[in-house]
Design an enzyme around this catalytic site. Structure first.
Site, PDB file in Angstrom:
ATOM      1  N   ASN A  62      49.113  62.827  19.946  1.00  0.00           N
ATOM      2  CA  ASN A  62      48.489  63.939  19.266  1.00  0.00           C
ATOM      3  C   ASN A  62      48.560  63.809  17.660  1.00  0.00           C
ATOM      4  O   ASN A  62      49.323  63.753  17.058  1.00  0.00           O
ATOM      5  CB  ASN A  62      49.184  65.231  19.723  1.00  0.00           C
ATOM      6  CG  ASN A  62      48.543  66.383  19.057  1.00  0.00           C
ATOM      7  OD1 ASN A  62      47.500  66.344  18.396  1.00  0.00           O
ATOM      8  ND2 ASN A  62      49.381  67.448  18.761  1.00  0.00           N
ATOM      9  N   LYS A  64      46.842  65.232  15.636  1.00  0.00           N
ATOM     10  CA  LYS A  64      46.423  66.448  14.767  1.00  0.00           C
ATOM     11  C   LYS A  64      45.528  66.150  13.850  1.00  0.00           C
ATOM     12  O   LYS A  64      44.372  65.495  13.960  1.00  0.00           O
ATOM     13  CB  LYS A  64      47.861  66.749  14.158  1.00  0.00           C
ATOM     14  CG  LYS A  64      48.990  66.816  15.195  1.00  0.00           C
ATOM     15  CD  LYS A  64      50.118  67.383  14.598  1.00  0.00           C
ATOM     16  CE  LYS A  64      51.504  67.342  15.500  1.00  0.00           C
ATOM     17  NZ  LYS A  64      52.711  68.166  15.414  1.00  0.00           N
ATOM     18  N   HIS A 149      48.827  73.883  22.479  1.00  0.00           N
ATOM     19  CA  HIS A 149      49.873  73.306  21.666  1.00  0.00           C
ATOM     20  C   HIS A 149      50.359  74.631  20.682  1.00  0.00           C
ATOM     21  O   HIS A 149      49.865  75.251  20.270  1.00  0.00           O
ATOM     22  CB  HIS A 149      49.147  72.397  20.783  1.00  0.00           C
ATOM     23  CG  HIS A 149      50.385  71.515  19.875  1.00  0.00           C
ATOM     24  ND1 HIS A 149      50.901  71.884  18.927  1.00  0.00           N
ATOM     25  CD2 HIS A 149      50.856  70.210  20.069  1.00  0.00           C
ATOM     26  CE1 HIS A 149      51.690  71.098  18.340  1.00  0.00           C
ATOM     27  NE2 HIS A 149      51.738  70.003  19.109  1.00  0.00           N
ATOM     28  N   GLU A 151      51.044  74.679  17.865  1.00  0.00           N
ATOM     29  CA  GLU A 151      50.500  74.989  16.325  1.00  0.00           C
ATOM     30  C   GLU A 151      49.007  75.776  16.647  1.00  0.00           C
ATOM     31  O   GLU A 151      48.952  76.618  15.863  1.00  0.00           O
ATOM     32  CB  GLU A 151      50.041  73.717  15.497  1.00  0.00           C
ATOM     33  CG  GLU A 151      51.263  72.764  15.255  1.00  0.00           C
ATOM     34  CD  GLU A 151      51.265  71.302  15.240  1.00  0.00           C
ATOM     35  OE1 GLU A 151      50.163  70.860  15.327  1.00  0.00           O
ATOM     36  OE2 GLU A 151      52.378  70.748  14.921  1.00  0.00           O
ATOM     37  N   GLU A 221      57.466  71.093  24.788  1.00  0.00           N
ATOM     38  CA  GLU A 221      57.608  70.753  23.337  1.00  0.00           C
ATOM     39  C   GLU A 221      58.403  71.713  22.938  1.00  0.00           C
ATOM     40  O   GLU A 221      57.894  72.968  22.482  1.00  0.00           O
ATOM     41  CB  GLU A 221      56.406  70.658  22.738  1.00  0.00           C
ATOM     42  CG  GLU A 221      55.477  69.504  23.404  1.00  0.00           C
ATOM     43  CD  GLU A 221      54.418  68.937  22.471  1.00  0.00           C
ATOM     44  OE1 GLU A 221      54.664  68.043  21.972  1.00  0.00           O
ATOM     45  OE2 GLU A 221      53.693  69.903  21.878  1.00  0.00           O
ATOM     46  N   GLY A 227      57.915  67.777  14.682  1.00  0.00           N
ATOM     47  CA  GLY A 227      57.727  67.312  13.481  1.00  0.00           C
ATOM     48  C   GLY A 227      58.787  67.504  12.637  1.00  0.00           C
ATOM     49  O   GLY A 227      58.855  67.499  11.251  1.00  0.00           O
ATOM     50  N   SER A 267      59.302  64.895  18.208  1.00  0.00           N
ATOM     51  CA  SER A 267      60.051  63.936  17.628  1.00  0.00           C
ATOM     52  C   SER A 267      60.298  62.802  18.544  1.00  0.00           C
ATOM     53  O   SER A 267      61.573  62.166  18.215  1.00  0.00           O
ATOM     54  CB  SER A 267      61.267  64.298  16.851  1.00  0.00           C
ATOM     55  OG  SER A 267      60.966  65.276  15.850  1.00  0.00           O
TER      56      SER A 267
HETATM   57  C1  PEP Z   1      53.301  67.316  18.777  1.00  0.00           C
HETATM   58  O1  PEP Z   1      52.718  67.654  17.978  1.00  0.00           O
HETATM   59  O2  PEP Z   1      53.018  67.530  19.871  1.00  0.00           O
HETATM   60  C2  PEP Z   1      54.490  66.396  18.645  1.00  0.00           C
HETATM   61  C3  PEP Z   1      55.518  66.417  19.748  1.00  0.00           C
HETATM   62  O3  PEP Z   1      54.802  65.913  17.298  1.00  0.00           O
HETATM   63  P1  PEP Z   1      56.024  65.276  16.832  1.00  0.00           P
HETATM   64  O4  PEP Z   1      56.143  63.869  17.570  1.00  0.00           O
HETATM   65  O5  PEP Z   1      55.786  64.877  15.271  1.00  0.00           O
HETATM   66  O6  PEP Z   1      57.392  66.010  16.931  1.00  0.00           O
END
Ligand code: PEP
Length: 305
Positions: A62, A64, A149, A151, A221, A227, A267
């Protein structure tokens, strides 16, 4: 005498499976039309009907709101060059809408590499300024789309209801939805994570047939791990993935739930991927930060080399 009618698998079913990772799920007895038989070989599609071994590993990036067109082409070409002859897994890159067509061109014909979008709208067309329809995504080369997601839930008012509408529209158009669920830190600390995720899953899958549930991908997630550099431990992640699979089974059945890929996101990086993917119910990853560097993303794709 009652005869059991067999499911008829047609040419279009094979084509649609070939666009979304090459797996076609059915828990019924089936027959193939002659055209479907031919297409099965030509497009290297597998027909699967039960058991956890059927789940393909999915490593989805992703991006973003990152990458201009030139940077997107450079990154996707580097990933394409490192894919190699993968068989039991696929990789999906989800750039911003503006880079979808450029990335589609850069990865065209590469074995195991697919294109996804980061969002979708649930109407076909019309006066919805700024939105992107499923047909637009398909015509830009997408096979997958991320839906719900955290966000989007946090900043753009996405709810379980809009997630459900988007999931239904994606499935109607043969796009594979990657449905994101996960609890916040506060919800985990107050021991509400199971209820939160249960509600998100039942909301996202509400009104879907078993056949449709078999076509979705779910990404767990935990919001506190996205992040932040904090990762759920393999034990924490496995416990939630097993719980999600139970929820999916309660909305469909055990065979369907065993066929659904459940990805971990938060992460994930080369240093922790092995431990996470060794867990029985973790079938891949949804990756933010580490998907922006070809070297890291390829290490995740080839995590067991
Ligand atoms: C995400 O945005 O779906 C995500 C898992 O980000 P990150 O790997 O940076 O934590």
């Amino acid at each position: 005498m009652i005869k059991k009618v067999m499911k008829l698998i047609q040419y279009v079913d094979i084509l649609s499976a070939s666009r979304t990772g090459g797996k076609l799920f059915t828990d019924e007895k089936y027959v193939l039309t002659p055209l479907a038989k031919e297409a099965l070989k030509r497009h290297n599609v597998e027909i699967l009907n039960g058991g956890s071994s059927m789940r393909k590993i999915i490593i989805a990036g992703n991006w973003k709101m990152n990458m201009t067109n030139d940077a997107a082409i450079e990154l996707s070409k580097a990933v394409a060059a490192g894919m190699g002859e993968v068989k039991d897994r696929i990789a999906v890159m989800c750039p911003p809408f503006t880079a979808l067509s450029s990335v589609a061109g850069a990865i065209s014909g590469v074995n195991g590499l697919y294109l996804g979008a980061q969002n979708i709208f649930y109407e076909d067309k019309g006066a919805y300024t700024g939105e992107i329809s499923p047909d637009m995504l398909i015509s830009s080369g997408c096979s997958f789309c991320i839906i719900g997601h955290s966000e989007r839930r946090k900043y753009f008012g996405e709810t379980d209801e809009t997630v459900n509408k988007k999931v239904k529209k994606a499935l109607e158009k043969s796009l594979t939805p990657i449905i994101c669920v996960g609890e916040t830190l506060e919800e985990r600390e107050s021991h509400r994570e199971l209820n939160v995720v249960k509600k998100q899953i039942s909301g996202a899958l509400s009104g879907l047939s078993k056949d449709d549930i078999a076509k979705v991908v779910i990404a767990y997630e935990p919001v506190w791990a996205i992040g932040t550099g904090k990762t759920a431990s393999p034990e924490q992640a496995q416990a939630m993935h097993a719980y999600i699979r139970e929820q999916v089974a309660s909305l469909s059945d055990a065979v369907v739930s065993q066929s659904v890929s459940i990805l971990y996101g938060g992460s994930m990086k080369p240093s922790n991927v092995k431990g996470l993917l060794a867990c029985a119910d973790i079938d891949g990853g949804l990756i933010g930060g580490a998907s922006l560097k070809a070297e890291d993303f390829l290490k995740l794709v080839h995590f067991d080399d």
